[in-house]
Write an enzyme that holds these catalytic residues in place. Structure first.
Site, short mmCIF file in Angstrom:
data_model
loop_
_atom_site.label_atom_id
_atom_site.label_comp_id
_atom_site.label_asym_id
_atom_site.label_seq_id
_atom_site.Cartn_x
_atom_site.Cartn_y
_atom_site.Cartn_z
N ASN A 34 -4.20 -4.82 47.51
CA ASN A 34 -3.23 -4.18 46.60
C ASN A 34 -2.08 -3.53 47.35
OD1 ASN A 34 -4.41 -1.89 47.69
ND2 ASN A 34 -4.97 -0.96 45.73
N ASP A 56 -5.66 -5.38 42.72
CA ASP A 56 -6.51 -4.21 42.92
C ASP A 56 -7.91 -4.55 42.44
OD1 ASP A 56 -7.81 -1.69 42.80
OD2 ASP A 56 -5.88 -0.67 42.55
N LYS A 91 -13.14 4.76 42.66
CA LYS A 91 -13.17 3.54 41.85
C LYS A 91 -13.17 2.29 42.73
CE LYS A 91 -10.84 5.11 37.61
NZ LYS A 91 -9.61 4.95 36.79
N TYR A 145 -14.65 9.44 49.31
CA TYR A 145 -14.88 8.34 50.25
C TYR A 145 -16.36 8.27 50.66
CZ TYR A 145 -14.17 5.30 54.33
OH TYR A 145 -14.22 4.27 55.24
N LYS A 149 -18.72 5.28 49.24
CA LYS A 149 -19.33 4.29 50.12
C LYS A 149 -20.86 4.31 49.99
CE LYS A 149 -15.88 2.36 52.50
NZ LYS A 149 -15.67 0.92 52.67
N TYR A 159 -28.43 -4.94 43.56
CA TYR A 159 -28.12 -6.33 43.22
C TYR A 159 -29.00 -7.29 44.02
CZ TYR A 159 -24.24 -6.35 39.89
OH TYR A 159 -23.49 -6.26 38.74
#
Length: 318
Positions: A34, A56, A91, A145, A149, A159
């Site tokens: 982005n 983005d 985000k 941050y 993370k 997942y």
């Protein structure tokens, strides 16, 4: 036949170096960025060899075809940049990760996450092994941050457990080299630019806090080795140079290699700034057969040469 690979954050410092390596071995690369902190200048030498998409990743991903592998390097990584819009930073780590994991799940692609040593926070264990859970302030100015993370790592492993997605997670310790942003506020770029411009070097706190600096070429080699491991190897694995230096020692080295022996100026230490940062890399050595090869003096000389050239070009244009 090479692989078809998606690199998010590909116009950034690390992403652009990764793309160079992927192209050199014959892969087809799609780069998403982005341009919040990345720069087209970093990839201008390969623009005709890649597909670049300005996008983005917190938004739904465009249709870009089928990928074999996904490298996620999309997120501002220096405090100046990630604190500028902390909500967007969070985000990027979480919503962006979800979008990429869904892509990996539906396409059965391997996905690599560039995580960070910041997941360890201001560590109470030194040096930091992967089994350490960290000491993070969840509501501090760095948490957008740090916790972003950490949340991304949570999603990756969920997942993998729920959907069988093949994941590869590395935790990056301080990295430096050509294509760093001169304005990103990181200590090596700050010191080099200040020294080259004969300005006092800005030291935070008393300068006794430590960092371990890994040259970019070594780090990217670690990325590629990690992605090529068997599917059952997920990480997280620390990637960094375990040689530890105080900020005062770093300042002395920068002045030595620029040849400009400028004085130091001292400012107060930023809130939640880690006092020590040093990786345990035994896992990387054992699993990846990886260790850093470029030591700090050599890496600084290469990086200083890059900044000298950039500053000279900037001076000519002005």
């Amino acid at each position: 036949m090479g692989k078809r690979i998606l690199v998010t954050g590909g116009a950034g410092f690390l992403g652009s170096h990764l793309i160079d390596r992927l192209l050199a071995r014959g892969d087809t690369v799609v780069c998403i960025d982005n341009l919040q902190t990345g720069s087209l200048q970093n990839i201008e030498h390969v623009r005709d060899q890649i597909t670049f998409v300005e996008h983005d990743i917190i938004m739904p991903l465009p249709e870009l075809g089928k990928f074999d592998e996904i490298f996620n390097l999309a997120c501002p990584a220096s405090p100046i940049h990630y604190q500028a819009d902390p909500v967007h930073t969070f985000k990027t780590s979480v919503l962006g990760m979800l979008n990429l994991l869904e892509l990996a799940r539906t396409q059965k692609a391997k996905i690599f996450q560039a995580s960070t040593s910041e997941v360890y926070g201001d560590p109470s264990i030194h040096p930091q092994p992967e089994v350490y859970w960290g000491n993070v302030n969840p509501i501090g100015i760095r948490s957008c941050y740090d916790e972003g993370k950490r949340g991304a790592e949570t999603l990756l492993f969920d997942y993998a457990r729920m959907y069988g997605v093949v994941i590869k997670v590395v935790r990056i310790f301080n990295t430096y080299g050509p294509r760093m942003d001169a304005q990103d506020g990181r200590v090596i770029s700050n010191f080099i630019v200040q020294s080259l411009q004969s300005q006092p070097l800005t030291v935070y706190g008393n300068g006794e806090q430590t960092r371990s600096f890994c040259y970019v070429d070594d780090l990217i080699e670690g990325f590629l080795k990690m992605m090529d491991t068997p599917d059952h190897i997920q990480g997280p694995i620390n990637l960094g140079n375990p040689n530890e230096f105080t900020m005062l020692e770093l300042a002395e080295k920068v002045n030595l290699w620029t040849g400009n022996h400028v004085p130091l100026t001292f400012n107060s230490l930023p809130k939640d700034d880690p006092k020590q940062r040093q990786p345990v890399i035994s896992e990387a050595q054992h699993v990846l057969n990886w260790h850093p090869k470029v030591m700090l003096d050599e890496g600084l000389q290469r990086t200083i040469a890059y900044f000298k050239e950039r500053l000279a070009v900037k001076s000519e244009r002005s």
